[in-house]
Design a protein around this motif. Structure first.
Motif: not given
Length: 325
Positions: A196-207
């Motif tokens: 969740y936090s990785a998508i929110e912060t832009g580390v990843i685009d999705g899952a």
């Protein structure tokens, strides 16, 4: 008279000890990354209820949901080493340990959930169970996890071309990393709880995951575009430490096996209801569901099979899976 009193007291003490032994309870711990109320959590709790009832309370199961005992990678090691006795986990993280577990993780191998059920409930499922024993684990049950699809915060995905350059979190499995690369995207293995936090912060685009996970982990809040590509229909596995299982009497082993089998029917029923509920919930919250042309995704998987299905045993298993009607 004193002798009689001593004998009576001795008998009472012995009876008390026997009663205490009879009521002694062995508590087994089980881990799950999903939240309370999730179908797999409820299935293991149901398993525990059946075990407790059928062993007259000699065994009880405590289910630690919401990754209380750690993320999947950590709890796999815990159950293999005997720190915990039971674990419900995805099949994919075992790909590097149990080679036979590679087959159910292959993209677009299962034609439907019904096809997956027939395979895992039959001889191929038994073959995989046997292989897990070499890793110090006894497979008690295979649970449903539905089909997994991609979702992201950037744009709808309607073709393989739309995947190019996007960054997706995947299960810690080489097959999943290579699958994403074959589609022109970038894979980032990451613990489930960090997504969740990785998508929110832009580390990843999705899952990529199923509707219940997309819902309960609230990923739909930060990644509104859900593409129903259904690249894998990956079963979950419910395992027990092999040494702990071996300590059970033959009668209790059968009780555990039957309780697990009974929990599968329960879990499948709960799963079907949860998928419908979760899809309706995320759509109501603004998630955009697209259905791409799957053939392009299927065609792109050739290098994944060429790399991961080289062992003759695995090649035969793939053929056998495809032959199941």
């Amino acid at each position: 008279m004193r002798i009689l009193v001593k004998l009576t007291a001795g008998l009472l003490l012995a009876a008390s000890c026997m009663a205490g032994a009879a009521s002694a309870q062995t508590v087994l711990r089980s881990s799950d990354t999903h939240p309370d109320g999730y179908p797999t959590v409820e299935a293991v709790e149901y398993f525990g209820e059946l075990v407790k009832e059928r062993t007259a309370g000699r065994y009880a199961v405590e289910v630690y949901h919401s990754a209380q005992l750690g993320e999947e990678k950590d709890t796999i090691e815990q159950v293999r080493s005997g720190v915990i006795e039971l674990n419900r986990v995805s099949m994919a993280p075992f790909n590097g340990t149990v080679k036979e577990s590679i087959v159910p993780a292959l993209p677009y191998l299962f034609r439907s959930e019904e096809h997956m059920h027939k395979v895992m409930d039959g001889a191929i499922g038994d073959q995989i169970k046997t292989a897990f024993e070499g890793a110090g684990l006894v497979v008690l049950a295979y649970y449903d996890a539905g089909s997994r699809s991609f979702y992201n915060k950037q744009k709808p995905i309607t073709s393989v071309a739309d995947m190019k350059g996007l960054k997706f979190r995947v299960i810690q499995s080489d097959i999943f990393v290579d699958m994403v690369a074959a589609l022109g995207a970038n894979a980032t293995p990451m613990p489930y709880g960090e997504v969740y936090s990785a998508i929110e912060t832009g580390v990843i685009d999705g899952a990529e995951n199923n509707f219940p996970s997309y819902d309960t982990a609230k990923h739909f809040e930060v990644a509104k575009n859900f593409s129903l590509d259904e690249h894998t229909i990956l079963p979950e596995v419910f395992v027990m430490n092999k040494a702990a299982f071996a300590k059970l009497t033959p009668e209790d082993q059968e009780i555990f096996k039957q309780a697990a089998k009974d929990s599968v029917a329960k879990q499948r029923e709960l799963w079907a209801a949860k998928v419908s509920e979760s899809r309706a919930k995320v759509e109501a919250a603004g998630a955009k569901i697209s259905t791409p042309d799957k053939q392009g995704f299927i065609d792109a998987m050739k290098p994944v099979y060429e790399k991961h299905v080289t062992d003759p045993v695995l090649k035969k298993m793939v053929e056998d899976v495809r032959a199941v009607q």
